[in-house]
Every structure is written in C-alpha cells, then in structure tokens.
Motif scaffolding. Structure first.
Motif, PDB file in Angstrom:
ATOM      1  N   LYS B 870       0.873  -1.176   0.000  1.00 43.54           N
ATOM      2  CA  LYS B 870       0.000   0.000   0.000  1.00 43.54           C
ATOM      3  C   LYS B 870       0.905   1.219   0.000  1.00 43.54           C
ATOM      4  N   PRO B 871       0.672   2.147  -0.886  1.00 40.69           N
ATOM      5  CA  PRO B 871       1.568   3.303  -0.921  1.00 40.69           C
ATOM      6  C   PRO B 871       1.548   4.095   0.375  1.00 40.69           C
ATOM      7  N   HIS B 872       2.693   4.556   0.769  1.00 37.60           N
ATOM      8  CA  HIS B 872       2.818   5.268   2.031  1.00 37.60           C
ATOM      9  C   HIS B 872       2.797   6.761   1.864  1.00 37.60           C
ATOM     10  N   GLY B 873       2.874   7.237   0.664  1.00 34.74           N
ATOM     11  CA  GLY B 873       2.851   8.694   0.499  1.00 34.74           C
ATOM     12  C   GLY B 873       2.523   9.061  -0.930  1.00 34.74           C
ATOM     13  N   SER B 874       2.638  10.322  -1.168  1.00 34.19           N
ATOM     14  CA  SER B 874       2.290  10.779  -2.508  1.00 34.19           C
ATOM     15  C   SER B 874       3.403  10.496  -3.519  1.00 34.19           C
ATOM     16  N   GLY B 875       4.645  10.362  -3.029  1.00 35.31           N
ATOM     17  CA  GLY B 875       5.772  10.209  -3.977  1.00 35.31           C
ATOM     18  C   GLY B 875       6.259  11.535  -4.452  1.00 35.31           C
ATOM     19  N   LEU B 876       5.783  12.619  -3.851  1.00 34.33           N
ATOM     20  CA  LEU B 876       6.236  13.946  -4.288  1.00 34.33           C
ATOM     21  C   LEU B 876       7.046  14.643  -3.210  1.00 34.33           C
ATOM     22  N   GLY B 877       6.922  14.144  -1.962  1.00 37.59           N
ATOM     23  CA  GLY B 877       7.544  14.816  -0.827  1.00 37.59           C
ATOM     24  C   GLY B 877       9.035  15.038  -0.988  1.00 37.59           C
ATOM     25  N   LEU B 878       9.765  13.979  -1.267  1.00 32.39           N
ATOM     26  CA  LEU B 878      11.218  14.113  -1.375  1.00 32.39           C
ATOM     27  C   LEU B 878      11.598  15.013  -2.559  1.00 32.39           C
ATOM     28  N   HIS B 879      10.824  14.873  -3.650  1.00 36.05           N
ATOM     29  CA  HIS B 879      11.112  15.676  -4.833  1.00 36.05           C
ATOM     30  C   HIS B 879      10.980  17.165  -4.503  1.00 36.05           C
ATOM     31  N   ILE B 880       9.865  17.477  -3.829  1.00 36.89           N
ATOM     32  CA  ILE B 880       9.633  18.873  -3.474  1.00 36.89           C
ATOM     33  C   ILE B 880      10.704  19.364  -2.501  1.00 36.89           C
ATOM     34  N   SER B 881      11.049  18.508  -1.509  1.00 38.48           N
ATOM     35  CA  SER B 881      12.046  18.898  -0.525  1.00 38.48           C
ATOM     36  C   SER B 881      13.370  19.220  -1.204  1.00 38.48           C
ATOM     37  N   ARG B 882      13.765  18.386  -2.150  1.00 40.48           N
ATOM     38  CA  ARG B 882      15.039  18.638  -2.823  1.00 40.48           C
ATOM     39  C   ARG B 882      14.977  19.934  -3.622  1.00 40.48           C
ATOM     40  N   GLN B 883      13.805  20.178  -4.246  1.00 37.99           N
ATOM     41  CA  GLN B 883      13.638  21.421  -5.004  1.00 37.99           C
ATOM     42  C   GLN B 883      13.821  22.622  -4.091  1.00 37.99           C
ATOM     43  N   ILE B 884      13.239  22.535  -2.872  1.00 32.90           N
ATOM     44  CA  ILE B 884      13.332  23.661  -1.938  1.00 32.90           C
ATOM     45  C   ILE B 884      14.787  23.885  -1.514  1.00 32.90           C
ATOM     46  N   VAL B 885      15.449  22.760  -1.136  1.00 31.73           N
ATOM     47  CA  VAL B 885      16.838  22.876  -0.685  1.00 31.73           C
ATOM     48  C   VAL B 885      17.718  23.442  -1.805  1.00 31.73           C
TER      49      VAL B 885
END
Lengths: 65, 914
Positions: B870-885
C-alpha cells in the motif's frame, strides 16, 4: 611506372632504334649491289625499315596500355 | 592542247576552292562546330612540311645522288617518335602560357625577353625568305613549262616575261590576299586560324594525290613496275652507281647523318611547322594519331621519288631537262596533258600551303615580337593608354604579310636562279635549326639563361650567315667570289666554305657542324657563367616543370604595359588595407635589399606579378586569369582596367562572403530551432508522463473512498464498529488526496518559478524543535525513540520558514514511517561547517538499495512494489524537498543500504542566499 612514362620510354627507344638502323655502319651493310624483288637492296632496306618503324610507332601510340 | 588560259583558269578555280573551304571552316568555327577538331585534319595540316621543294625538288636531288633526299623525311619520322616526350611538353607549355609563335615561346622561356623574341624573329625572317621565294620560283617555273606544252622548254631559256605576265608576282599577290583574309580575319586569343588549317589539310591531300598519280603513271604506265624500271636504270652504266650511292662518296655518311639531324630540327622549328603543330593544335590528344599518320604521309609521298627520278634520267638522258622538273615534264613528254595539269595543281598546292602558313607565322612574330615591344616602349605613341589595339595589330600583321611576300618575290627575281631547289631549302633548314639548343635546352634544362640563349642564337646565326648566306650572296654576284676562294683579306683559314680548314664535307654539313658548335657552346657556357634573374628563374621552372604543375599557373601572365609604384601600392591598399599593403611592399623591398618607402622601387613585371599574387591571395586567382587572357589579345592593360577587373571580382567576392555569412546564420538558427524543438518534445513527453502519473495517484485514494462509501450506502445494516472503521479509512484517503493535490499544485508552482518565497532569517535549530513538537503526538503513538543532537548555536540561514518546516516534516515523517516498527528510533543531527549547515535524519528502517538513491528524489517514485504494498505517500515529498533545498543553494542526498536504515542529509549555505 606510370603509363605515360613507359610510353615515353618506348618512343625514345624507337627513336634510338631508328637512329641506329638509318646510320653507319648498319646502313653500310645494305649499301651493296643487288636487288630484292627488283628493287635495289639499299632502297628496299630503307623503305622496309621505315615502314616497320612507323608501324611500331602506331602500335605504341595507339595501344591502351 | 593546253592553253595558258585553261591553266590560269584551273589555277584560279583551285585557289577559289581554297577560299571556299577556308570560308566554310571559319563559318563552322564561328558557329562552334569546328571541322578541324580531328586528329586526321591535324595530321594532314602537319604535312605542310611537304612543300614544292618536296614535290619537285626531291626528284631533283634523287636524280643526282639517289637516296640523298630521304633523310629530310626520315629525320622527321625519328623526331616524331620523340614528340610524345618533346612535343607534348611544348604543347602543354604553349597552352598554359598562351604562346603565339616560336619567337614568343623562346622569349617567354627566357624571362619574357623582348630582345630575344626580336632576334628569333629576325633569324626566322632572314632564314625563311629564300624558302618562300623558292615556292614562288617553283610555281612560276612549272607554269612556264606547262604553258609551252607540248614543247619541253626550261624556264632559264625562255627569258624574262613582262611583269604583267609574271606568274610569281600574281601568285604572291593572291596568296597575300588569302593569308590576309584567313590569317588576320580577326584577333583570336588562342591564335587559331581554323579556315586556314582546313585549307592546308585539303592542299596536303591534293599534293599527295597528284604526286602518287604521276608516280604510278611513271612506274606502271611508262614502265612495267618497280623491277622493270630499276632493271633498265641499272643497265645504264652512269645510273648503275646510284644503286648503292653511299659508297665512295666523300662524307657520304656524314652528310646523311647531318641531314637527318637537320631535318629533325626542321620539323620542330620551321615557323610553319610550329604554327600548325603547336599554335593551331586544338587538342593535345591529336598527337596520338599524328605521331604515326604524318610519317605514313611522308613515306607515301616518297615512294615514287626514285622511280620518277630514274624514269626522268632514262627519258632525258642528254641532261637537257632539269631534274627538278621531271615530275611535270614526264607526263608532258608522254602527252598526258591532264596529268600534267594535275601535277601543276599539286605543285601549286604544295607551294601555296607552305607560303600561307609561313607568312602567317612570320607576320605574327614580326608583329608580336619585333614591332609591338618597340611600339609599346615608345612613350610618345601613348599606346598603353589606348583601350583597343586590335586594329593596329591587324594592320601591322597585314602589312607584314604583304612585305614578306614581296621580299620573297624580290629574292626570287634577284637571286633565285643561283641554286637548285634543294639547296635553297636546306639553307633555311640550317637557319631554323639554330633555335634547337634554346628551345630544347629551355624545356629540359632550368639552367638555360637568357644571356646564354642570346649568345647561342647570335653565334649560331653568325656562323650560318658566314658559311651559307655569304656564299649564296657571292654566287648571286652580290659579293666578290674571291671571298670564297681565298677567304676574307686572303686568310685561307677563314674561307666560308672550308672554315678553319675543314674540307671534304658538303656545304650544309660543314655549316651545321660549325654553327652547332658555336651555338650550343655559347648557350651552355654563358648559361653556366651568368646568374638568372628572378623572372628568368620563374619562367624556367614554369617551362621545365610544366607537367608537375596542376591547375592554374600563378606565374603565367604576360605584362607588356607599364605600371607605376604608387598605382600598384594604392591598388593593393584598396583590397588589403594600408597596413597590409605597407607590410607587403616592405617585404618585397627587403628581398631586393631596399627599404620601403624610402628607396625607389621599379614597377617591373616582377613587382606587378608580386602585387598580383598578393591580390590573388585576398580575392582569388580569377582576375589574374582575366589579365592573362586580355594581354594575349595584345592590349596593354592600364591600371584602371586592372582595377575594373579586380573591382568586378571583388564585388563577386563580397557577394559570396555575404551569402556565406547568411548561410552560416541560417545554419545557426536552424540548430537553435532544432534544439528548442527537442526541448519542447522532451517537455511534452514529461508533461504526458506527469499527467498520467498524477491521474494514477489520484485514482488510488478515490477508488478506495468510492468503494467504502458505496458499501455504507448500499448496506444500512453495517455495524457501527465496522462503519466507524470504514469512515476512518475514507477520511484518511481524503486527507491523502488533499495532500497530494496540494503537493502537485505546490510542485507546479515551484517548477514554473511562480512559488512565493517569504524569506527571513531562519534558525534551523528552532525549525527542528518546532517540527518535533508538531510531530510529538505521532511519535508517541508509534513509540519511536527520537534523538536530536543539536549544537548550542548555529548561524541563521535566509530562507522561507514554512518551506524549511515542510522539508523537515517530510524527512521526519518519512523516517518515522519507514523505521523499525517494533524498536524504532530516529536520530537528528545538526552541524555547521565551511559556511554550511548540515542536517542529518537517520532511521533504523529497512533501508534503500543504492540503485534507488537518486530515483527516490524523482516525482512519484515510491520505494517497493506499488502493486503489492500500500503506498505510504504521494511520492512527491522528497522531490519537493530537494527542489526547496536546491532553491536555497543546498544539496540533498541519501546514504543507505538495504537492511541497515537510511540517513537523509541536506545542506544549506549560511548567510546570503546563493
């Protein structure tokens, strides 16, 4: 050896041959009394050699090699 | 009965036919359909070698010494064997240098020496004049003899005819007209006279047919074949000795050899032979056929010489008939008047062919190499400034033709009776043989120098004049004969016919030996002792190495005008710029040990050539070629005209440069467009991928929400406990959906650069504490041990506080989500080093395999099999975090291996944002 060079050498050789055959002492060998088919030996010799020489020149000039 | 009117009428009809043929050939040539572009016509035109001297004179010589005439035709045969080597080279040189005559060739080879060209012309004219008069004599004599048919009268016994009935004069005038019409019709850049060549080829056929006809008549008509003829001759004691005529004759073999050599030279250097073989040659390949066809012609025209000679000697045993006339008198005495007329026409064709070509060749030489260099030098005439010299040139040539023919006629009138035909011809042969060392040396030996050629020619010509011309003049009664018998001032050693006591040889052999020793000796000795000028040097290598050059010859240019240094300089400056022009002139001057611009330079051919080469380097060799072509038309180019030519060329160059630039720009634009198109295609693909992924991600929670609401809707009997559980799932899925949509929007904003970044000084210690506080509930629920190792004090970073919390939340929730379910712990570390803050979040979960280390940062990437887990997240969190950093100039990465937890780290530069 290129075609042109070898053809040039053949012509030079023919010229040398002609100078040899139309000169002393070869010419003197035929400067004798007598006839060939009724023609004096010297006259016959000169015209025959001349004709053969021209034929050889034609052969060298026209050969494709 | 032949009437003189009939003879005159036939002659005129024949000459009219010649005019017609020449006219037709010229018309065809103008229409671009040349009839002379054939190896057969070329070979026949070479047969201009056989003149009236051959036609009548061969028999004359054969009657006195048997085969003695043959070297005159065997020599050329041997020489032609060398044509493949020699003539091909001369042809190539002449075409590349646009040579217009033999004099031009020699002058051009030795540094374009006008003096040398003039000398060659003078030698040629003096040497050939007797030969031309010989032709007139032959025509005149044959006419006189034929007119007295059926009587056989020798011209010498006829007496002077009134000038009105003088055939020679009439023939000379008609030939002058023909030569002027077809030889100087217009100025041709290549000096081709197609009409003339066609007429000459026709004449060669006529004389061959006529001679073969009379030969066959004598051999097979009067006698019964060769055998019968020779047998009868052998029966006559006087003629028997001639059957092996080389025996016992003093110098017999020497004469034979020298006559052979002399004829080898003549076939190359008689002006008319050079004209038809070189100047009128339209295709080098014609040599292949001519090399054997022309010898065949010579063989054919000689086959019947001896039979006619013996026939004549048998028929006129008393010697009352000149052997030179046997060809004509034998048919006459046998009463074959039409054959006699044909012979007369054959002799006429032999004579006219020679005279026409010879006068054209000589007039070109007189005009181009004798008069024009002088005229152009006479500044008072201002010829350099005239644009069109064509009319002047044609005028000079026409006058020269008339003058040469008149001189030939005069010579015939005054001195023509002193010699037999053969002797006159051989004197001319010996004169042109003087050109051999300069020409042959010139094309095979680079060391041959201008002064050498001048000395050789002068010495050879002087000896020729002394040993052949002087005796000829003495015998004609113009000089006292005791000069020959006792030598000048009574010095016996200097007797012209036994020079330095050399005796026992015939006159020609004697002259040839001494003149060749003088000529070759002076040529070689002087060439070896002087140094060549740069101009000579260049021309020498241009000629000798003609087969090594490819394409356009840079140095091949004729400059007969004058130029001034300032003009040349400004010309160069116009195209290269003042600085480059100065540099070029300085270099040229320093090569001459001069200094530019202090020392005066000479605007000679060398400087002109130098400037030309410099210009060619900038704007191409095309203009150089144009100049060469114009100068061959004998127009002295002014600098203005050169400029015009160069202006045109430079305009073309400018246009071509512009075009090139445009095309380069277009190419660049095309490349950019292609790149943009590729980028767009890639973006389009990414967008498609993104949409399909997002759709998929949205459908998963929606599907489960829909499934549970349908259950609740359809089944009112569901227990409360169960219902509560279902509603809980629905709420959670809805939350996930909301979060997903928020994140997609967020990502869209960040990626399009439209996100609002509210920046302030952010203390990451506080961010971590706040995040932990916010997650306190979650952590307690999961019973996870949290360790935060934070330093006392860290530098602030300039960033968006909420975004920083978002990053921390994301990392922490991931860590919590994936850490060991029973004995989980998460460790947070903050450190400051090298102007960077570094935050590590470490868990003891199942870890991430190295191949996924980058992939987890891409959009919608979920670790594990999404079909099972079962998926645990959207799959976008890390991508967005890296974009912010990365937006704040930091880095985010993960260190992990399967089964040993994971450590997510990121850095942030302190101080001002990157």
């Amino acid at each position: 050896m290129s075609d042109f060079a070898s053809r040039g050498q053949r012509f030079v050789a023919l010229c040398m041959l002609g100078l040899l055959l139309f000169n002393y002492p070869i010419l003197a060998l035929f400067n004798v009394p007598g006839t060939v088919f009724g023609v004096p030996v010297l006259y016959a010799y000169i015209f025959v050699v001349w004709a053969v020489l021209i034929a050889l020149m034609a052969f060298v000039a026209e050969s494709d090699r | 009965m032949l009437h003189s009117t009939a003879i005159v009428f036939t002659s005129f009809a024949y000459l009219g036919l010649l005019f017609a043929i020449a006219y037709y050939a010229d018309k065809r040539a103008d229409a671009g359909r040349s009839i002379i572009a054939s190896p057969y016509i070329y070979s026949l035109s070479l047969a201009v070698y056989a003149t009236a001297w051959t036609f009548y004179g061969s028999v004359g010589r054969a009657a006195s010494d048997g085969v003695g005439f043959l070297p005159i035709y065997i020599g050329p045969t041997l020489m032609i064997a060398l044509w493949w080597v020699v003539m091909r080279k001369i042809l190539r040189i002449s075409k590349q240098n646009r040579i217009t005559s033999l004099a031009d060739f020699i002058a051009s080879r030795y540094g374009k020496s006008a003096l040398l060209g003039g000398l060659v012309t003078v030698i040629a004219v003096i040497g050939i004049l007797p030969y031309i008069s010989l032709q007139l004599k032959a025509v005149s004599n044959s006419f006189t003899i034929l007119v007295h048919y059926p009587e056989i009268l020798m011209p010498t016994r006829v007496g002077e005819a009134p000038i009105r009935e003088d055939t020679a004069l009439w023939v000379a005038m008609i030939l002058a007209a023909f030569t002027i019409v077809f030889g100087t019709r217009h100025l041709d850049a290549a000096e081709h006279h197609q009409g003339m060549v066609a007429a000459i080829a026709f004449e060669s056929l006529v004389k061959l047919v006529a001679f073969l006809a009379v030969g066959a008549f004598v051999t097979f008509g009067i006698y019964d074949g060769f055998g019968d003829l020779f047998a009868r001759a052998a029966a006559v004691p006087k003629l028997h000795a001639m059957m092996s005529p080389l025996e016992g004759v003093a110098g017999g073999y020497a004469s034979w050899v020298w006559l052979t050599i002399l004829s080898m030279m003549a076939i190359m250097f008689l002006p008319r032979q050079f004209q038809v073989a070189v100047i009128e040659n339209v295709d080098e390949k014609h040599l292949n056929k001519a090399i054997w066809l022309f010898p065949v012609y010579m063989l054919a025209i000689n086959v019947f010489v001896l039979p006619i000679a013996f026939g004549g000697l048998l028929r006129f045993p008393d010697g009352s008939v000149d052997a030179d006339t046997f060809v004509l008198t034998l048919p006459m005495v046998e009463k074959h008047e039409w054959l006699a007329l044909l012979v007369f026409i054959g002799g006429l064709s032999a004579a006219t062919g020679m005279v026409i070509v010879e006068t054209i060749a000589l007039s070109t030489m007189v005009c181009n190499d004798l008069l024009m260099p002088v005229l152009l030098r006479l500044r008072s005439l201002r010829l350099n400034e005239r644009r069109d010299l064509t009319r002047l040139l044609l005028g000079i040539r026409r006058s020269a033709i008339v003058l040469i023919l008149l001189l030939g006629y005069l010579y015939f009138k005054l001195a023509g009776e002193a010699y037999a035909l053969v002797s006159i011809g051989l004197i001319s042969f010996a004169a042109v043989a003087q050109f051999a060392p300069s020409v042959l040396g010139g094309i095979f030996w680079k060391g041959g120098a201008r002064l050498g050629a001048l000395s050789g020619l002068t010495a050879g010509f002087a000896v020729w004049s002394y040993t052949l011309l002087l005796p000829a003049l003495a015998r004609s009664g113009w000089l006292p004969t005791h000069l020959l018998e006792q030598g000048p001032l009574g010095i016996e050693l200097l007797r012209p016919l036994q020079l330095f006591g050399l005796s026992g040889l015939d006159q020609i052999t004697h002259a040839m030996i001494w003149s060749m020793i003088a000529n070759i000796g002076a040529y070689v000795a002087v060439s070896l002792s002087v140094s060549q000028s740069a101009d000579e040097h260049r021309q020498a290598s241009l000629f000798v190495d003609v087969f090594k050059q490819t394409g356009e010859v840079g140095g091949a240019r004729f400059w007969r005008g004058t130029a001034s240094v300032p003009d040349l300089y400004s010309l160069l400056a116009r195209f290269l710029g003042v600085a480059a022009a100065d540099a070029a002139f300085a270099e040229y001057a320093s090569a001459k040990m001069l200094r530019w611009p202090d020392d005066p330079l000479v605007a000679d051919a060398e400087l002109v050539h130098y400037v030309e080469v410099q210009l060619a380097g900038a704007i191409g060799a095309a203009s150089a070629r144009v100049m060469v072509a114009s100068v061959v038309k004998e127009e002295a180019l002014t600098i203005g005209e050169v400029r015009e030519i160069l202006d045109e060329a430079s305009q073309v160059v400018v246009y071509s440069h512009k075009l090139e630039q445009k095309s380069r720009e277009l190419e660049a634009a095309t490349a950019e467009l292609r790149e943009a198109n590729d980028r767009l295609t890639e973006l389009d693909r990414l967008k498609d991928d993104f949409i399909s992924t997002v759709t998929h991600e949205l459908r998963t929670p929606l599907t489960s929400i829909r499934a549970f609401t349908e259950i609740l809707l359809d089944d009112p009997e569901v227990e409360v406990e169960q219902r509560k559980k279902f509603l809980g799932i629905i709420t959670k899925e809805a939350e996930r959906l909301t979060r997903l949509i928020n994140q997609v929007l967020d990502l869209a904003k960040i990626e399009s650069g439209k996100a609002d970044w509210v920046e302030s000084d952010v203390d990451m210690k506080e961010v971590i504490s706040d995040t932990l506080a916010a997650m306190d509930q979650l952590l307690k629920e999961k019973d996870i041990d949290i360790q935060a190792r934070l330093p006392e004090q860290v530098s602030v970073v300039t960033a968006d506080l909420d975004r920083m919390i978002q990053v921390m939340l994301n990392l922490l929730s991931n860590a919590v989500k994936f850490c060991d379910s029973t004995n989980g712990w998460v460790e947070i570390a903050l450190a400051e080093r090298d102007g960077c803050l570094r935050i590590d979040v470490r868990d003891n979960g199942r870890g991430i395999s190295p191949e996924d280390h980058e992939a987890i940062f891409s959009k919608f990437h979920q670790v594990g099999d999404t079909l099972i887990d079962k998926p645990h997240g959207s799959g976008l969190g890390l991508h967005i975090s890296r974009q912010i950093v990365e937006h704040y100039g930091g880095r985010m990465w993960v260190e992990s291996s399967l089964g040993s937890g994971a450590r997510f780290s990121f850095t942030l530069p302190t101080g001002a944002r990157a």
